[in-house]
Scaffold this motif. Structure first.
Motif, PDB file in Angstrom:
ATOM      1  N   ALA A   1       0.856  -1.188   0.000  1.00  0.00           N
ATOM      2  CA  ALA A   1       0.000   0.000   0.000  1.00  0.00           C
ATOM      3  C   ALA A   1       0.890   1.234   0.000  1.00  0.00           C
ATOM      4  O   ALA A   1       1.973   1.234   0.596  1.00  0.00           O
ATOM      5  CB  ALA A   1      -0.919   0.007   1.215  1.00  0.00           C
ATOM      6  N   VAL A   2       0.443   2.268  -0.679  1.00  0.00           N
ATOM      7  CA  VAL A   2       1.170   3.540  -0.677  1.00  0.00           C
ATOM      8  C   VAL A   2       0.705   4.347   0.523  1.00  0.00           C
ATOM      9  O   VAL A   2      -0.483   4.671   0.647  1.00  0.00           O
ATOM     10  CB  VAL A   2       0.931   4.319  -1.985  1.00  0.00           C
ATOM     11  CG1 VAL A   2       1.618   5.677  -1.930  1.00  0.00           C
ATOM     12  CG2 VAL A   2       1.431   3.527  -3.181  1.00  0.00           C
ATOM     13  N   LEU A   3       1.641   4.645   1.429  1.00  0.00           N
ATOM     14  CA  LEU A   3       1.286   5.379   2.642  1.00  0.00           C
ATOM     15  C   LEU A   3       0.926   6.822   2.300  1.00  0.00           C
ATOM     16  O   LEU A   3       1.586   7.452   1.467  1.00  0.00           O
ATOM     17  CB  LEU A   3       2.437   5.331   3.638  1.00  0.00           C
ATOM     18  CG  LEU A   3       2.852   3.925   4.105  1.00  0.00           C
ATOM     19  CD1 LEU A   3       3.999   4.003   5.093  1.00  0.00           C
ATOM     20  CD2 LEU A   3       1.669   3.182   4.721  1.00  0.00           C
ATOM     21  N   PRO A   4      -0.103   7.370   2.933  1.00  0.00           N
ATOM     22  CA  PRO A   4      -0.637   8.680   2.518  1.00  0.00           C
ATOM     23  C   PRO A   4       0.291   9.863   2.768  1.00  0.00           C
ATOM     24  O   PRO A   4       0.217  10.850   2.048  1.00  0.00           O
ATOM     25  CB  PRO A   4      -1.921   8.808   3.345  1.00  0.00           C
ATOM     26  CG  PRO A   4      -1.733   7.887   4.507  1.00  0.00           C
ATOM     27  CD  PRO A   4      -0.911   6.751   3.987  1.00  0.00           C
ATOM     28  N   TYR A   5       1.158   9.782   3.773  1.00  0.00           N
ATOM     29  CA  TYR A   5       2.028  10.917   4.073  1.00  0.00           C
ATOM     30  C   TYR A   5       3.351  10.858   3.310  1.00  0.00           C
ATOM     31  O   TYR A   5       3.721  11.795   2.610  1.00  0.00           O
ATOM     32  CB  TYR A   5       2.299  10.990   5.585  1.00  0.00           C
ATOM     33  CG  TYR A   5       1.101  11.391   6.397  1.00  0.00           C
ATOM     34  CD1 TYR A   5       0.729  12.723   6.539  1.00  0.00           C
ATOM     35  CD2 TYR A   5       0.326  10.430   7.040  1.00  0.00           C
ATOM     36  CE1 TYR A   5      -0.382  13.097   7.284  1.00  0.00           C
ATOM     37  CE2 TYR A   5      -0.788  10.778   7.794  1.00  0.00           C
ATOM     38  CZ  TYR A   5      -1.133  12.120   7.908  1.00  0.00           C
ATOM     39  OH  TYR A   5      -2.241  12.477   8.651  1.00  0.00           O
ATOM     40  N   SER A   6       4.062   9.750   3.451  1.00  0.00           N
ATOM     41  CA  SER A   6       5.386   9.637   2.819  1.00  0.00           C
ATOM     42  C   SER A   6       5.311   9.235   1.361  1.00  0.00           C
ATOM     43  O   SER A   6       6.297   9.375   0.632  1.00  0.00           O
ATOM     44  CB  SER A   6       6.217   8.600   3.576  1.00  0.00           C
ATOM     45  OG  SER A   6       5.617   7.308   3.479  1.00  0.00           O
ATOM     46  N   ARG A   7       4.155   8.693   0.926  1.00  0.00           N
ATOM     47  CA  ARG A   7       3.975   8.169  -0.432  1.00  0.00           C
ATOM     48  C   ARG A   7       4.896   6.990  -0.698  1.00  0.00           C
ATOM     49  O   ARG A   7       5.211   6.663  -1.839  1.00  0.00           O
ATOM     50  CB  ARG A   7       4.192   9.258  -1.499  1.00  0.00           C
ATOM     51  CG  ARG A   7       3.397  10.524  -1.282  1.00  0.00           C
ATOM     52  CD  ARG A   7       1.919  10.264  -1.101  1.00  0.00           C
ATOM     53  NE  ARG A   7       1.321   9.611  -2.286  1.00  0.00           N
ATOM     54  CZ  ARG A   7       0.092   9.100  -2.304  1.00  0.00           C
ATOM     55  NH1 ARG A   7      -0.639   9.112  -1.199  1.00  0.00           N
ATOM     56  NH2 ARG A   7      -0.363   8.542  -3.397  1.00  0.00           N
ATOM     57  N   GLU A   8       5.352   6.330   0.343  1.00  0.00           N
ATOM     58  CA  GLU A   8       6.180   5.139   0.198  1.00  0.00           C
ATOM     59  C   GLU A   8       5.301   3.915  -0.018  1.00  0.00           C
ATOM     60  O   GLU A   8       4.202   3.819   0.509  1.00  0.00           O
ATOM     61  CB  GLU A   8       7.034   4.915   1.456  1.00  0.00           C
ATOM     62  CG  GLU A   8       8.115   5.938   1.679  1.00  0.00           C
ATOM     63  CD  GLU A   8       8.939   5.641   2.916  1.00  0.00           C
ATOM     64  OE1 GLU A   8       8.715   4.574   3.531  1.00  0.00           O
ATOM     65  OE2 GLU A   8       9.777   6.467   3.289  1.00  0.00           O
ATOM     66  N   SER A   9       5.833   2.959  -0.778  1.00  0.00           N
ATOM     67  CA  SER A   9       5.175   1.673  -0.929  1.00  0.00           C
ATOM     68  C   SER A   9       5.538   0.820   0.282  1.00  0.00           C
ATOM     69  O   SER A   9       6.714   0.604   0.566  1.00  0.00           O
ATOM     70  CB  SER A   9       5.635   0.995  -2.222  1.00  0.00           C
ATOM     71  OG  SER A   9       5.037  -0.281  -2.346  1.00  0.00           O
TER      72      SER A   9
END
Length: 416
Positions: A241-249
Motif C-alpha cells: 500500500a502507498v502510505l498517505p504521508y510519505s507516499r512510500e510503498s
C-alpha cells in the motif's frame, strides 16, 4: 476478564520469546539502528562527516546510507541524494543554483563536484549525529540483550499517525527564534516493521495492550489487509500500500508478529472491528485459582472464595465478567482482604451490576448487602401529583463497607 494477568503474561513470558540473549550485532544491524529511520539529510551529513570529501556515488555506497536506502522505497536514489544535498547547501556556495533551501544549511560543493560539510556548524547544530557516527566507528556491540519487539497501549485518542506515520510538530533551532516546524515521523508499527525487514532471520513482535480501547479501524488503516499472513511480504498473495504521508510503498514483513491483549468485561469489546477479529487468533486467559498464594487467610479459603464469586457472576452475567486471580494474590491478612474487596472487587461488581444492588447481594451474600423495606427508614417526600406514582413498598438495599466486616462475613460467601 480483568485481573487475569494479561499484561503480566506479556512481560514475563512473551517478551522473553523475542529477546536475544547476549547477542552480537552485525554491522548491518548497527547501521540500521543508527541510520535506518533518520531523514536523508541526516544520514548524508553523517557520511560526509565520516569521509570528509565525497561525490554522490561515494555517499550511496556507504553502509549507513545503504541502511537508509533499504527503508526508503525510492526509485532514483542518486536523484534523491542530489536534491537533498542541494536543499541543505549553504547560501554562499557558488556551485549550487537551487533557490529553495531547507534548514539546516551545512553542505558545500566544489567546482569539481566534491561535497563537504561545514564542521563547525555541524558541531553546533547536529551534535547528536556526531554521537551516532562515533557509535558507528566503535562498531557492533557484543554481549548485550537485543529486544526484538516494541510495546504500545491503545487508548481513545490513539491515532493512525501514532501507529503508522504522521506529520509531527518540532521546535526548530534557537537561531531561528524557536520557529515551530513539522516533519514526518514513523509510528511504532512502521518502526518495528523496518527493524524486522532489516533482519529477516529473526522473529519480531509488536505488543498492543488494551487493543480494543482504540478505534482499531482508524488506527490500522490500510494495514487491516496487509497484516494477513498470505498478504505479507514474500507471501503468495503479497500486497503493498502507498502510505498517505510519505507516499512510500509499504509491505508488512513476514517475520513480524502482532500480539494484543484485551479485557472481555470492557464494553468497548463490543465495538471491536469485525475485520480485525477474524485476522487474529484468540487465546482465553481465565482466572487461575491455583495461583492464589497464600491459599488461606484467617481460615478463609481464598481459592474457594473467588471460585464461588465467579461461578455466581457467570450464572448472572457470563464468564467474560469473572474476576481475575490477581486481585487475591499476595493477601496475607484479613486487612489485606478487606482492602482488596473495598478498593477492587466491590467497585467492579458495582460496575457490572449498575444500579442493581440485589445482584451484588446474590454474589456476596447478606453480610455484604442488606435488604430493607422503605418503611423502616421512612422519608417524608415533598407533596405533589407525583406522590400517587410512588411505590411505598419499594425494596432498598444497603451495601456494607468491606473494611468494617469481619472474617466471618467473608467466610459466609462460600460457607453460608
Amino acid at each position: 476478564p480483568p485481573g487475569t494477568g494479561k499484561t503480566y503474561e506479556l512481560k514475563n513470558k512473551y517478551f522473553e520469546r523475542y529477546t536475544v540473549r547476549q547477542a552480537t550485532q552485525s554491522p548491518e544491524q548497527l547501521a540500521d539502528e543508527l541510520a535506518g529511520n533518520l531523514a536523508w539529510w541526516e544520514v548524508i551529513a553523517m557520511v560526509i562527516m565520516d569521509l570528509k570529501q565525497v561525490k554522490v556515488g561515494d555517499i550511496l555506497k556507504h553502509p549507513l546510507m545503504l541502511a537508509r536506502i533499504m527503508n526508503a522505497n525510492v526509485v532514483n536514489k542518486a536523484a534523491s541524494a542530489w536534491s537533498t544535498l542541494q536543499a541543505h547547501t549553504k547560501l554562499d556556495c557558488e556551485h549550487v543554483n537551487t533557490k529553495s533551501r531547507l534548514e539546516p544549511l551545512l553542505f558545500e560543493k566544489s567546482a569539481d563536484s566534491f561535497w563537504t560539510i561545514d564542521e563547525k556548524l555541524a558541531e553546533e547544530q547536529i551534535p547528536e549525529l556526531q554521537e551516532r557516527l562515533k557509535s558507528w566507528h566503535e562498531g557492533p556491540q557484543s554481549g548485550t540483550d537485543e529486544k526484538c519487539y516494541a510495546f504500545t497501549t491503545f487508548h481513545q485518542s490513539y491515532t493512525y499517525e501514532d501507529f503508522i506515520e504522521g506529520i509531527k510538530p518540532v521546535l526548530s533551532d534557537e537561531s531561528i527564534e524557536g520557529q515551530l516546524g513539522y516533519e514526518l515521523k514513523a509510528g511504532v508499527f512502521k518502526e518495528i516493521a523496518r527493524k524486522a525487514r532489516a533482519n529477516p532471520s529473526r522473529q519480531y513482535a509488536l505488543f498492543i495492550d488494551e487493543i480494543n480501547r482504540g478505534n482499531v479501524a482508524s488506527i490500522f488503516g490500510e494495514l487491516i489487509t496487509l497484516i494477513e499472513a498470505d498478504k505479507r511480504e514474500g507471501a503468495a498473495n503479497e500486497l503493498s500500500a502507498v502510505l498517505p504521508y510519505s507516499r512510500e510503498s509499504f509491505t508488512v514483513p513476514a517475520n513480524l508478529d502482532i500480539i494484543g491483549t484485551m479485557n472481555t468485561a470492557d464494553r468497548s469489546v463490543e465495538a471491536l472491528d469485525t475485520a480485525l477479529r477474524r485476522r487474529f487468533e484468540f487465546e482465553e486467559m481465565a482466572p487461575d485459582l491455583k495461583t492464589i498464594e497464600p491459599a488461606k487467610v484467617n481460615d478463609i479459603d481464598l481459592q474457594k472464595l473467588l471460585g464461588t464469586i465467579n461461578s455466581r457472576i457467570e450464572q448472572l452475567l457470563d464468564k467474560d465478567h469473572c474476576i481475575g486471580h490477581s486481585y487475591l494474590i499476595g493477601i496475607k491478612s484479613i486487612s489485606d482482604l478487606q482492602k482488596a474487596f473495598a478498593n477492587k472487587i466491590l467497585p467492579l461488581l458495582e460496575e457490572y451490576f449498575y444500579n442493581d444492588p440485589a445482584r451484588i447481594g446474590m454474589v456476596l451474600g447478606s453480610k455484604f448487602v442488606e435488604q430493607r423495606i422503605n418503611g423502616s427508614a421512612k422519608v417524608d417526600l415533598a407533596k405533589g401529583p407525583w406522590q400517587d406514582d410512588m411505590d411505598e413498598d419499594r425494596i432498598l438495599y444497603t451495601i456494607h463497607n468491606p473494611l468494617e466486616l469481619d472474617a466471618q462475613a467473608y467466610l459466609s460467601i462460600y460457607d453460608a
